[in-house]
Design an enzyme around this catalytic site. Structure first.
Site, PDB file in Angstrom:
ATOM      1  N   LEU A 185     117.030 -16.013  26.871  1.00 16.18           N
ATOM      2  CA  LEU A 185     115.615 -15.706  26.715  1.00 16.18           C
ATOM      3  C   LEU A 185     115.442 -14.425  25.908  1.00 16.18           C
ATOM      4  O   LEU A 185     116.368 -13.618  25.786  1.00 16.18           O
ATOM      5  CB  LEU A 185     114.957 -15.543  28.089  1.00 16.18           C
ATOM      6  CG  LEU A 185     115.084 -16.738  29.045  1.00 16.18           C
ATOM      7  CD1 LEU A 185     114.436 -16.413  30.381  1.00 16.18           C
ATOM      8  CD2 LEU A 185     114.474 -17.991  28.439  1.00 16.18           C
ATOM      9  N   ALA A 186     114.239 -14.219  25.396  1.00 11.66           N
ATOM     10  CA  ALA A 186     113.956 -13.026  24.600  1.00 11.66           C
ATOM     11  C   ALA A 186     114.197 -11.745  25.391  1.00 11.66           C
ATOM     12  O   ALA A 186     114.563 -10.717  24.817  1.00 11.66           O
ATOM     13  CB  ALA A 186     112.511 -13.060  24.093  1.00 11.66           C
ATOM     14  N   CYS A 187     114.041 -11.807  26.709  1.00 12.14           N
ATOM     15  CA  CYS A 187     114.254 -10.622  27.542  1.00 12.14           C
ATOM     16  C   CYS A 187     115.736 -10.308  27.727  1.00 12.14           C
ATOM     17  O   CYS A 187     116.083  -9.275  28.289  1.00 12.14           O
ATOM     18  CB  CYS A 187     113.583 -10.812  28.906  1.00 12.14           C
ATOM     19  SG  CYS A 187     114.293 -12.153  29.882  1.00 12.14           S
ATOM     20  N   GLY A 188     116.609 -11.206  27.257  1.00 10.00           N
ATOM     21  CA  GLY A 188     118.047 -10.975  27.349  1.00 10.00           C
ATOM     22  C   GLY A 188     118.727 -11.725  28.468  1.00 10.00           C
ATOM     23  O   GLY A 188     119.958 -11.790  28.514  1.00 10.00           O
TER      24      GLY A 188
END
Length: 179
Positions: A154-157
């Protein structure tokens, strides 16, 4: 078979860049694609990119001046053989679940009688939140179809549930609904 019209709704998720590939794949399959972008989507992908990949018109606002008289949300809703919202944010899912029609995309969704396919994309915490899950359940009761999300980076890592399904899988599902 007559050429199918897909209205592709693009919302404000980092996954919006994948909408260009979805549009291109739909065109390759012989679909006519028109894009409805939310204001938030334009932070992640440009209307010009979507126009080039969709080879069709990009609609950005309920209040665009038209070349001829047209009630955009009604004409888009009427011409749709499928409304595909990819990516679909938690915000857009919530708006659709309660019938809030405050932008072009949500107005088209309420006005259309075509099948609606939704490809969620969001942080895992947002996706698994009880409110989001209730909104998805409500939309399914309305007849909306869903693909994904998948587990992945995900973009949050984090590596978790919330990643939008692959464009090829979304298009395969969309084409199945167009038959």
């Amino acid at each position: 078979m007559k050429r199918k019209n897909v209205i592709l709704g693009v919302t404000g998720s980092i996954a919006a860049f994948k909408a260009a590939e979805i549009a291109g794949l739909l065109v390759k399959e012989g679909c006519a694609v028109e894009v409805v972008m939310t204001r938030e989507a334009e932070h992640f992908i440009t209307p010009l990119t979507m126009q080039m990949t969709a080879r069709g018109k990009v609609h950005r606002s309920m209040f665009e001046v038209q070349d001829e008289w047209d009630v955009a949300h009604v004409s888009l809703a009427d011409k749709a053989d499928l409304l595909l919202v990819a990516p679909a944010t938690a915000q857009v899912l919530a708006k659709l679940a309660v019938g809030l029609a405050d932008d072009l995309l949500t107005c088209v969704a309420l006005a259309t009688r075509a099948p609606v396919l939704v490809a969620p994309a969001m942080n895992d915490g947002m996706y698994t939140h009880a409110a989001t899950q209730e909104n998805i359940a409500r939309l399914k009761k309305f007849g909306y179809k869903f693909i994904g999300p998948d587990k992945g980076r995900l973009a949050c890592g984090r590596d978790a549930l919330g990643r939008m399904s692959a464009p090829q899988e979304i298009v395969k599902t969309a084409l199945g609904l167009l038959k």
